[in-house]
Design a protein around this motif. Structure first.
Motif, PDB file in Angstrom:
ATOM      1  N   GLU A 134       0.895  -0.850   0.010  1.00 32.23           N
ATOM      2  CA  GLU A 134      -0.093  -0.112   0.074  1.00 32.23           C
ATOM      3  C   GLU A 134       0.704   1.217  -0.196  1.00 32.23           C
ATOM      4  OE1 GLU A 134      -3.973   1.141  -0.146  1.00 32.23           O
ATOM      5  OE2 GLU A 134      -3.350  -0.601  -0.193  1.00 32.23           O
ATOM      6  N   LYS A 135       1.945   1.025   0.578  1.00 29.22           N
ATOM      7  CA  LYS A 135       3.160   2.250   1.117  1.00 29.22           C
ATOM      8  C   LYS A 135       3.304   2.134  -0.540  1.00 29.22           C
ATOM      9  CE  LYS A 135       6.844   4.394   3.805  1.00 29.22           C
ATOM     10  NZ  LYS A 135       6.911   4.079   5.057  1.00 29.22           N
ATOM     11  N   GLN A 136       3.874   1.460  -0.883  1.00 31.20           N
ATOM     12  CA  GLN A 136       4.856   1.707  -1.878  1.00 31.20           C
ATOM     13  C   GLN A 136       3.683   2.606  -3.509  1.00 31.20           C
ATOM     14  OE1 GLN A 136       6.582  -1.987  -2.750  1.00 31.20           O
ATOM     15  NE2 GLN A 136       8.183  -1.388  -2.052  1.00 31.20           N
ATOM     16  N   CYS A 137       2.022   2.417  -3.632  1.00 29.99           N
ATOM     17  CA  CYS A 137       1.303   2.365  -4.738  1.00 29.99           C
ATOM     18  C   CYS A 137       1.033   3.988  -3.721  1.00 29.99           C
ATOM     19  CB  CYS A 137       0.221   1.417  -4.477  1.00 29.99           C
ATOM     20  SG  CYS A 137       0.732   0.093  -4.746  1.00 29.99           S
ATOM     21  N   LYS A 138       1.034   4.126  -3.384  1.00 25.58           N
ATOM     22  CA  LYS A 138       0.878   6.125  -3.009  1.00 25.58           C
ATOM     23  C   LYS A 138       1.869   6.410  -3.007  1.00 25.58           C
ATOM     24  CE  LYS A 138      -2.844   4.759   1.148  1.00 25.58           C
ATOM     25  NZ  LYS A 138      -2.878   4.745   2.754  1.00 25.58           N
ATOM     26  N   GLN A 139       3.336   6.286  -2.406  1.00 24.70           N
ATOM     27  CA  GLN A 139       4.494   6.630  -3.047  1.00 24.70           C
ATOM     28  C   GLN A 139       4.416   7.131  -4.933  1.00 24.70           C
ATOM     29  OE1 GLN A 139       7.740   4.262  -1.517  1.00 24.70           O
ATOM     30  NE2 GLN A 139       7.248   6.162   0.369  1.00 24.70           N
ATOM     31  N   ALA A 140       3.779   6.008  -5.171  1.00 20.29           N
ATOM     32  CA  ALA A 140       4.314   5.933  -7.248  1.00 20.29           C
ATOM     33  C   ALA A 140       3.226   7.151  -7.493  1.00 20.29           C
ATOM     34  CB  ALA A 140       3.614   4.503  -7.263  1.00 20.29           C
ATOM     35  N   ALA A 141       2.079   7.052  -6.799  1.00 18.80           N
ATOM     36  CA  ALA A 141       1.182   7.676  -7.112  1.00 18.80           C
ATOM     37  C   ALA A 141       1.262   8.900  -7.277  1.00 18.80           C
ATOM     38  CB  ALA A 141      -0.250   7.988  -6.503  1.00 18.80           C
ATOM     39  N   VAL A 142       2.407   9.459  -5.625  1.00 19.92           N
ATOM     40  CA  VAL A 142       2.959  11.065  -5.497  1.00 19.92           C
ATOM     41  C   VAL A 142       4.046  11.117  -6.660  1.00 19.92           C
ATOM     42  CG1 VAL A 142       3.997  12.462  -3.914  1.00 19.92           C
ATOM     43  CG2 VAL A 142       2.164  10.935  -3.053  1.00 19.92           C
ATOM     44  N   LYS A 143       4.718  10.208  -6.177  1.00 23.37           N
ATOM     45  CA  LYS A 143       5.956  10.401  -7.916  1.00 23.37           C
ATOM     46  C   LYS A 143       5.795  10.590  -9.241  1.00 23.37           C
ATOM     47  CE  LYS A 143       9.447   7.404  -4.391  1.00 23.37           C
ATOM     48  NZ  LYS A 143      10.862   7.045  -4.405  1.00 23.37           N
ATOM     49  N   VAL A 144       5.304   9.323  -8.982  1.00 21.14           N
ATOM     50  CA  VAL A 144       4.326   9.471 -10.856  1.00 21.14           C
ATOM     51  C   VAL A 144       3.748  11.132 -11.331  1.00 21.14           C
ATOM     52  CG1 VAL A 144       3.002   8.883 -12.656  1.00 21.14           C
ATOM     53  CG2 VAL A 144       4.200   7.158 -11.358  1.00 21.14           C
ATOM     54  N   LEU A 145       3.051  11.667 -10.690  1.00 16.60           N
ATOM     55  CA  LEU A 145       2.296  12.084 -10.508  1.00 16.60           C
ATOM     56  C   LEU A 145       3.317  13.974 -10.786  1.00 16.60           C
ATOM     57  CD1 LEU A 145      -0.602  13.057  -8.472  1.00 16.60           C
ATOM     58  CD2 LEU A 145      -0.644  12.728 -11.042  1.00 16.60           C
ATOM     59  N   GLN A 146       4.282  13.466 -10.174  1.00 18.21           N
ATOM     60  CA  GLN A 146       5.485  15.258 -10.159  1.00 18.21           C
ATOM     61  C   GLN A 146       6.483  14.403 -10.584  1.00 18.21           C
ATOM     62  OE1 GLN A 146       7.832  13.665  -6.135  1.00 18.21           O
ATOM     63  NE2 GLN A 146       6.254  15.110  -4.854  1.00 18.21           N
ATOM     64  N   HIS A 147       6.672  13.353 -11.140  1.00 15.33           N
ATOM     65  CA  HIS A 147       7.052  13.204 -12.710  1.00 15.33           C
ATOM     66  C   HIS A 147       6.426  13.967 -13.951  1.00 15.33           C
ATOM     67  CE1 HIS A 147       9.490  11.292 -15.551  1.00 15.33           C
ATOM     68  NE2 HIS A 147       8.670  10.699 -16.589  1.00 15.33           N
ATOM     69  N   MET A 148       4.652  13.024 -14.702  1.00 18.21           N
ATOM     70  CA  MET A 148       4.105  13.457 -15.156  1.00 18.21           C
ATOM     71  C   MET A 148       3.912  15.774 -14.908  1.00 18.21           C
ATOM     72  SD  MET A 148       4.060  11.409 -16.592  1.00 18.21           S
ATOM     73  CE  MET A 148       3.184  12.147 -18.080  1.00 18.21           C
TER      74      MET A 148
END
Length: 306
Positions: A134-148
């Protein structure tokens, strides 16, 4: 239409509260029209179907909060996927995605994202991470949004630079056009001035030629009047010369007459006439007077000898 897309009532039958489960329905396309008629269905499960792509009007389902598209064959998401601004949970596990649309950066409410088992671009795969919990998926959402968002910002900057370059180019073209027009105006102005100067010279030349002709005509007229006046001026001497010639002719004629008369009185029988006697006497007196002069005497001697 593929099985399970059906009519409105069949979808309603699958609706459980705010959840609509369309997984394992062997769908080839999403029934967007029917889904739009169910705004209560904020949780949509489309996993384990045969979806290759999502229609562009899928992004009109802005009421979605949780979306499961895992285990399909999606190769790309719609360009305006970012319109799903209420989306918080997105599962894209096990698809064929390589990149995400730039509009993905607009999913500001996204809190959970799973991109595992996709042939992602290496940079995007590194940013997304593994999403093993769950934590990594939440981090993925934040990082991908920042990247995009970074990609979107870079594209915006590139677009701005391109627009700026186009504006600069347009300004340059406009400046060149203005310079060209100014040059053409200056050229026309110079040509007009040259034409005026040429016509002025022609006018001056014609005026000078006209004045020269008038001067020449006046000079010829004056020269024509001068011989007339000069021919009339010597007329009195001509009359004088003709008068003296006339007198000389009269004297010569008289002398000739005298000589003829003298010859007649000397050589003809008229010598005994009273007139001839007077003439002969006068002649002898004259001869006698002339003989007193030595020179005349010699001349008379020469004449007599002759």
């Amino acid at each position: 239409m593929s099985r399970g897309s059906g009519k409105g009532p069949s979808l309603k039958d699958k609706l459980d509260g705010n959840e609509l489960d369309l997984s394992l329905c062997n769908l080839n396309e999403v029934p967007v029209r029917e889904l739009a008629a169910l705004p209560k269905a904020t949780v949509l499960d489309l996993s384990c179907n045969n979806l290759i792509s999502l229609p562009s009007d899928f992004c009109s389902l802005m009421h979605l909060v949780k979306l499961d598209l895992s285990k399909n064959r999606l190769q790309q998401l719609p360009l305006d996927f970012g319109r799903l601004v209420n989306l918080q949970h997105l599962d894209l596990l096990n698809n064929r995605l390589v990149t995400l649309p730039v509009s993905f950066a607009q999913l500001k409410n996204l809190k959970w994202l799973d991109l595992k088992d996709n042939p992602l671009d290496p940079v995007l795969a590194k940013v997304a991470g593994d999403c093993l919990d769950e934590k990594q998926c939440k981090q993925a959402a934040v990082k991908v949004l920042q990247h995009m968002k970074a990609i979107q910002s870079e594209q915006d900057r590139q677009r701005q630079r391109k627009l700026q370059a186009e504006r600069e180019m347009e300004k340059k073209r406009e400046a060149e056009q203005r310079a060209k027009e100014a040059q053409e105006r200056e050229l026309r102005k110079r040509e007009k001035a040259e034409e005026k100067e040429r016509r002025r010279r022609e006018y001056d030349a014609q005026k000078a030629a006209k004045q020269e002709v008038e001067k020449k005509t006046k000079k010829e007229a004056m020269q024509t009047r001068k011989p007339a006046s000069s021919s009339r001026a010597p007329q009195p001497p001509r009359h004088k010369h003709s008068w003296s010639r006339s007198v000389l002719r009269v004297l010569l004629f008289a002398l000739l007459c005298v000589l003829c008369a003298l010859a007649a009185c000397k050589l003809t029988e008229l010598q005994h006439q009273p007139l001839c006697v007077s003439v002969n006497t006068l002649y002898e007196d004259v001869i006698a007077a002339l003989q007193n002069h030595k020179t005349l005497q010699n001349m008379l001697q020469q004449n007599s000898q002759q």
